[in-house]
Design a protein around this motif. Structure first.
Motif, PDB file in Angstrom:
ATOM      1  N   LYS A  83      22.994  31.301  39.019  1.00 46.15           N
ATOM      2  CA  LYS A  83      21.506  31.348  39.046  1.00 46.15           C
ATOM      3  C   LYS A  83      20.717  31.178  40.295  1.00 46.15           C
ATOM      4  CE  LYS A  83      21.691  29.100  34.383  1.00 46.15           C
ATOM      5  NZ  LYS A  83      21.290  28.134  33.596  1.00 46.15           N
ATOM      6  N   VAL A  84      21.695  30.638  41.312  1.00 46.26           N
ATOM      7  CA  VAL A  84      21.136  30.423  42.760  1.00 46.26           C
ATOM      8  C   VAL A  84      21.657  31.753  43.524  1.00 46.26           C
ATOM      9  CG1 VAL A  84      20.604  27.893  42.680  1.00 46.26           C
ATOM     10  CG2 VAL A  84      23.060  29.026  43.562  1.00 46.26           C
ATOM     11  N   GLY A  85      22.357  32.663  42.839  1.00 45.24           N
ATOM     12  CA  GLY A  85      22.859  33.913  43.645  1.00 45.24           C
ATOM     13  C   GLY A  85      24.158  33.713  44.306  1.00 45.24           C
ATOM     14  N   ASP A  86      25.097  32.779  43.685  1.00 46.12           N
ATOM     15  CA  ASP A  86      26.273  32.474  44.310  1.00 46.12           C
ATOM     16  C   ASP A  86      27.513  32.694  43.119  1.00 46.12           C
ATOM     17  OD1 ASP A  86      28.285  31.943  46.502  1.00 46.12           O
ATOM     18  OD2 ASP A  86      28.056  29.847  45.875  1.00 46.12           O
ATOM     19  N   VAL A  87      28.620  32.645  43.420  1.00 49.05           N
ATOM     20  CA  VAL A  87      29.811  32.875  42.649  1.00 49.05           C
ATOM     21  C   VAL A  87      30.588  31.674  42.808  1.00 49.05           C
ATOM     22  CG1 VAL A  87      29.694  35.327  42.413  1.00 49.05           C
ATOM     23  CG2 VAL A  87      31.234  34.321  44.054  1.00 49.05           C
ATOM     24  N   ASP A  88      31.648  31.428  41.730  1.00 52.02           N
ATOM     25  CA  ASP A  88      32.621  30.391  41.829  1.00 52.02           C
ATOM     26  C   ASP A  88      34.045  30.661  42.258  1.00 52.02           C
ATOM     27  OD1 ASP A  88      33.759  31.400  39.545  1.00 52.02           O
ATOM     28  OD2 ASP A  88      32.799  29.983  38.331  1.00 52.02           O
ATOM     29  N   SER A  89      34.330  32.204  42.156  1.00 51.97           N
ATOM     30  CA  SER A  89      35.367  32.721  42.909  1.00 51.97           C
ATOM     31  C   SER A  89      35.289  34.149  43.547  1.00 51.97           C
ATOM     32  CB  SER A  89      36.524  32.648  41.625  1.00 51.97           C
ATOM     33  OG  SER A  89      36.091  33.334  40.606  1.00 51.97           O
ATOM     34  N   ALA A  90      36.135  34.586  44.260  1.00 50.89           N
ATOM     35  CA  ALA A  90      36.009  35.729  45.120  1.00 50.89           C
ATOM     36  C   ALA A  90      37.306  36.216  45.572  1.00 50.89           C
ATOM     37  CB  ALA A  90      34.874  35.688  46.159  1.00 50.89           C
ATOM     38  N   VAL A  91      37.548  37.476  45.480  1.00 50.95           N
ATOM     39  CA  VAL A  91      38.487  38.176  46.153  1.00 50.95           C
ATOM     40  C   VAL A  91      38.232  39.110  47.327  1.00 50.95           C
ATOM     41  CG1 VAL A  91      40.747  39.411  46.077  1.00 50.95           C
ATOM     42  CG2 VAL A  91      40.281  37.702  44.503  1.00 50.95           C
ATOM     43  N   VAL A  92      38.376  39.033  48.478  1.00 50.86           N
ATOM     44  CA  VAL A  92      37.989  39.857  49.623  1.00 50.86           C
ATOM     45  C   VAL A  92      39.170  40.851  50.086  1.00 50.86           C
ATOM     46  CG1 VAL A  92      36.721  40.377  51.485  1.00 50.86           C
ATOM     47  CG2 VAL A  92      36.441  38.284  50.231  1.00 50.86           C
ATOM     48  N   ASN A  93      39.486  42.405  50.237  1.00 49.60           N
ATOM     49  CA  ASN A  93      40.388  42.989  50.817  1.00 49.60           C
ATOM     50  C   ASN A  93      39.909  43.319  51.990  1.00 49.60           C
ATOM     51  OD1 ASN A  93      41.927  43.004  48.564  1.00 49.60           O
ATOM     52  ND2 ASN A  93      40.667  44.597  47.589  1.00 49.60           N
ATOM     53  N   LEU A  94      40.630  43.243  53.110  1.00 48.76           N
ATOM     54  CA  LEU A  94      40.289  43.468  54.557  1.00 48.76           C
ATOM     55  C   LEU A  94      41.113  44.704  55.098  1.00 48.76           C
ATOM     56  CD1 LEU A  94      40.846  39.963  55.739  1.00 48.76           C
ATOM     57  CD2 LEU A  94      38.797  40.699  54.909  1.00 48.76           C
TER      58      LEU A  94
END
Length: 338
Positions: free
Chosen positions: A211-222
């Motif tokens: 609701k504030v534009g965030d997430v609780d988990s993420a994965v980032v490939n580099l």
């Protein structure tokens, strides 16, 4: 050590309190000149706990305090630029918690303000000062483990922040608030630049963050400029406590940093005994407390020795660029160049 740098802490919240306690108790190169917070009672309570250094209700008051040579900024991230500008204008050296600012434009402005005033600006990437991460960097840089080829790092927090803090307008969101540490490590340990990211995020455990534009988990490939690759995993909460782990696989060995039963660091290859060797850890010292103290000590030594800081604002700008690209990739669902 006879000389000590007079440092004032800006912010009496969680991070400011950690820094103030360490300066007052465990950083021999510095002494605590004062604490400033717009919530003056909070600053007064913290000062009372630490033997009564002056407490101030504004940064301007702290900047006028006798004996002040430098400030450690630990306010909310969206207020860093104004604090850096004020401290620079007053001729005070600056150690700023990450990120320097929430946008590249503001980050460039902060660095420019420090440069124009001729003051030092160090960014608070405390992992670089952690003994296990420092040893990992040294082992990789020595060449004994071959060429780094795969970077992997994760950061899982014990519990989610309040939505008001998670708001990207306040903290930068998960990529900036949390991920920036991992992105700095990726550049530093791999000794290479990240040129492309592909990120994914979700809000399964705490949908209120969405609701504030965030997430609780993420994965980032580099993807790195030299052709190597990596991944970063982030989560706002676990069921077992804070978890921070990093691994770099190289062509002739590997390094690991993380929570092992008797160690925070390990490696293979090179002069490691057998297939793998571990670095001992003092279980009585909270994780990263020694790194925070060493970080402030290094900042103070740069002032005492009249030399540049070891982790300058440019390192903060480079890591922020990766974090912002990762946030854009997550929102747009595609790879993004850094």
């Amino acid at each position: 050590m006879t000389q000590r740098v007079g440092i004032g802490v800006v912010g009496a919240g969680r991070m400011g309190s950690i820094h103030a306690r360490l300066i007052a108790r465990t950083v021999p190169e510095a002494h605590l000149v004062g604490i400033a917070d717009v919530n003056l009672p909070a600053a007064q309570r913290l000062a009372g706990e630490l033997g009564g250094p002056p407490a101030f209700g504004s940064l301007d008051e702290l900047l006028a305090a006798p004996g002040l040579q430098a400030v450690l900024i630990a306010t909310s991230s969206n207020r860093h630029l104004e604090a850096i500008r004020a401290a620079a204008a007053a001729g005070r050296d600056i150690l700023c918690e990450k990120p320097i600012a929430l946008t590249m434009e503001d980050t460039v402005a902060a660095i420019a303000a420090a440069d124009a005033a001729g003051v030092r600006l160090q960014v608070g990437f405390m992992r670089r000062w952690d003994p296990d991460y420092a040893r990992a960097r040294t082992r990789l840089a020595s060449g004994a483990l071959g060429r780094p080829m795969l970077f992997k790092s994760l950061q899982f927090d014990a519990e989610p922040p309040l939505p008001a803090f998670a708001d990207p307008e306040v903290s930068g969101g998960i990529m900036v608030d949390m991920g920036i540490h991992e992105f700095d490590l990726a550049r530093w340990l791999m000794d290479d630049e990240v040129v492309e990211v592909h990120a994914f995020g979700s809000s399964v455990a705490h949908p209120g963050l969405a609701k504030v534009g965030d997430v609780d988990s993420a994965v980032v490939n580099l993807r790195f400029a030299g052709g190597t690759i990596g991944t970063v995993e982030l989560a706002r909460n676990t069921t077992y406590g804070e978890d921070v782990r990093t691994e770099v696989l190289a062509t002739a060995g590997s390094v690991w940093v993380g929570h092992l039963p008797v160690s925070h660091g390990a490696w293979s290859g090179g002069d490691a005994a057998g297939a793998m060797a571990a670095d001992g850890a003092d279980p009585s010292v909270p994780r990263f407390e020694a790194a925070y103290a060493a970080q402030t000590g290094g900042f103070a030594r740069a002032i005492l020795e009249d030399r540049p800081v070891d982790v300058p604002g440019s390192a903060g700008a480079a890591a922020l660029a990766i974090a912002l690209a990762a946030g854009r990739s997550m929102r747009e669902g595609r790879p993004v160049a850094v």
